[in-house]
Scaffold this active site. Structure first.
Site, PDB file in Angstrom:
ATOM      1  CB  THR A  17      -0.918   0.034   1.238  1.00 11.72           C
ATOM      2  OG1 THR A  17      -0.124   0.170   2.411  1.00 11.72           O
ATOM      3  CG2 THR A  17      -1.781  -1.209   1.326  1.00 11.72           C
ATOM      4  CG  ASP A  18      -1.293   4.933  -0.955  1.00  4.98           C
ATOM      5  OD1 ASP A  18      -1.851   4.606   0.117  1.00  4.98           O
ATOM      6  OD2 ASP A  18      -1.912   5.456  -1.896  1.00  4.98           O
ATOM      7  CB  ALA A  19       1.595   7.211   3.093  1.00  3.03           C
ATOM      8  CB  VAL A  22      -5.111   3.225  -1.185  1.00  3.82           C
ATOM      9  CG1 VAL A  22      -5.636   2.828  -2.546  1.00  3.82           C
ATOM     10  CG2 VAL A  22      -6.188   3.925  -0.370  1.00  3.82           C
TER      11      VAL A  22
END
Length: 137
Positions: A17-19, A22
């Site tokens: 995921t991103d920060a 997501v």
């Protein structure tokens, strides 16, 4: 031709995921690749054996992908694989990534994997015995 659909479960981890939690777009490519590898293993086709015994590998030639909805941290996903076309030197797969909890489609992809010589990376026909095994799908 369309093979029976194969399904491989995948859990979304922090590294996917991103920060914001997501799933990062490139992570979906890894999920699709894992499911295709497991599909071949399910058919009794080990990719390392293909390389060592037949001198071939399968590489992604092209991919069309549609991102429909996001997956998030800790989601359990079902990644499906269906072989839709067999050519002399390539295979075409239709794949989907669904959220397991509700079956919601998140990603749709069409992937063409080319058979190439493991040393020269030049196209090579799929060996007859392998073609027979894939045809059983």
């Amino acid at each position: 031709m369309v093979s029976a659909q194969f399904c491989w479960p995948i859990r979304v981890y922090w590294e996917d995921t991103d920060a914001g939690g997501v799933v990062y777009h490139a992570s979906y490519l890894r999920f699709l690749e894992r499911a295709r590898s497991e599909y071949l293993r399910h058919l009794g086709i080990e990719q390392e054996t293909l390389r060592k015994d037949n001198g071939i590998v399968f590489v992604v030639r092209d991919i069309a992908i549609g991102f429909l909805k996001p997956a998030r941290l800790d989601d359990l996903l079902d990644v499906t694989v269906a072989l839709t076309e067999r050519r002399p030197a390539s295979l075409v797969f239709e794949q989907k990534i669904l959220r397991a909890a509700d079956g919601l489609p998140l990603v749709e992809a069409r992937v063409r994997a080319a058979c190439v010589d493991a040393a020269a990376f030049r196209p090579r026909p799929i060996p007859d015995d392998l073609f027979v095994e894939i045809s059983k799908a």
